[in-house]
Design a protein around this motif. Structure first.
Motif, PDB file in Angstrom:
ATOM      1  N   TYR A 174       0.836  -1.205   0.000  1.00  0.00           N
ATOM      2  CA  TYR A 174       0.000   0.000   0.000  1.00  0.00           C
ATOM      3  C   TYR A 174       0.874   1.259   0.000  1.00  0.00           C
ATOM      4  CZ  TYR A 174      -3.251   3.596   1.576  1.00  0.00           C
ATOM      5  OH  TYR A 174      -3.983   4.751   1.676  1.00  0.00           O
ATOM      6  N   GLU A 229       2.757   1.703  -3.361  1.00  0.00           N
ATOM      7  CA  GLU A 229       1.952   2.277  -4.428  1.00  0.00           C
ATOM      8  C   GLU A 229       1.677   3.757  -4.194  1.00  0.00           C
ATOM      9  OE1 GLU A 229      -1.546  -0.113  -4.677  1.00  0.00           O
ATOM     10  OE2 GLU A 229      -0.480  -1.858  -5.502  1.00  0.00           O
ATOM     11  N   ASP A 230       1.465   4.117  -2.937  1.00  0.00           N
ATOM     12  CA  ASP A 230       1.197   5.511  -2.593  1.00  0.00           C
ATOM     13  C   ASP A 230       2.412   6.383  -2.904  1.00  0.00           C
ATOM     14  OD1 ASP A 230      -0.619   7.449  -1.479  1.00  0.00           O
ATOM     15  OD2 ASP A 230       0.670   7.528   0.284  1.00  0.00           O
TER      16      ASP A 230
END
Length: 199
Positions: A64, A67-68
């Motif tokens: 997560y 990707e951020d």
């Protein structure tokens, strides 16, 4: 795919200021120039996307956050791209923007990846390339890298990329002599962390 990784919404977001400002798209020529810049940017990013992924692996510890951070780096690269004149190599320029983005973001949010000794090594699929002893050594090294500060992480990553001191200095915005000194201190610190983690 690259476009899947980028998330199409990023580019919709990036386009919106232009679409909402008629002065910036007053002529067909301006539109064509903008499209050419975007196409060239996408080509360069596609060819060098591993730079961004490697930085994300160093500064994050889960998919997560990876990707951020990836998305944020792409946004900053795109915003800065019109000013890229080719005085430096695209890779050198991209490293500088991406590292500055990662360092700034994680200082702002006061984030520090937690060490998970049981996780796979950043999904690098190293199992097929190394034996168990080598995998353990690599994992130990990256666990130690996680404990470095933001600047030290950047230095070690560039060292592992076989960048010359001249390139490291240019990317980090410091003198070549300073780069050598910082690298020497960072390598010593990393060795001590690895030794400590092995006890």
């Amino acid at each position: 795919t690259l476009i899947g990784s980028l998330h199409i919404g990023v580019f919709l977001y990036l386009r919106s200021p232009l679409c909402n400002n008629p002065k910036k798209i007053a002529t067909h020529t301006t539109n064509l120039i903008y499209m050419n810049i975007e196409q060239e940017f996408l080509r360069q990013l596609y060819d060098n996307q591993n730079i961004v992924h490697k930085i994300c692996r160093i500064y994050t510890n889960n998919q997560y956050d990876h990707e951020d951070l990836f998305q944020e780096i792409v946004i900053q690269l795109w915003k800065a791209y019109p000013k890229f004149r080719g005085d430096a190599k695209f890779t050198t320029w991209a490293y500088r923007i991406a590292l500055n983005t990662a360092i700034t973001l994680f200082k702002k949010n006061n984030k520090q990846p937690k060490i998970d000794k049981n996780k796979e090594l950043f999904n690098l699929n190293i199992q097929a390339e190394y034996n168990n002893d080598e995998i353990e050594k690599i994992q130990t090294m990256y666990n130690a890298i996680y404990q470095l500060n933001d600047i030290e992480k950047a230095l070690i990553m560039l060292f592992l990329e076989d960048k010359s001191y001249k390139e490291i200095a240019e990317i980090m915005g410091i003198s070549e002599g300073n780069a050598r000194i910082k690298m020497m201190r960072t390598k010593d610190k990393l060795k001590n962390l690895i030794s400590k983690n092995n006890k």
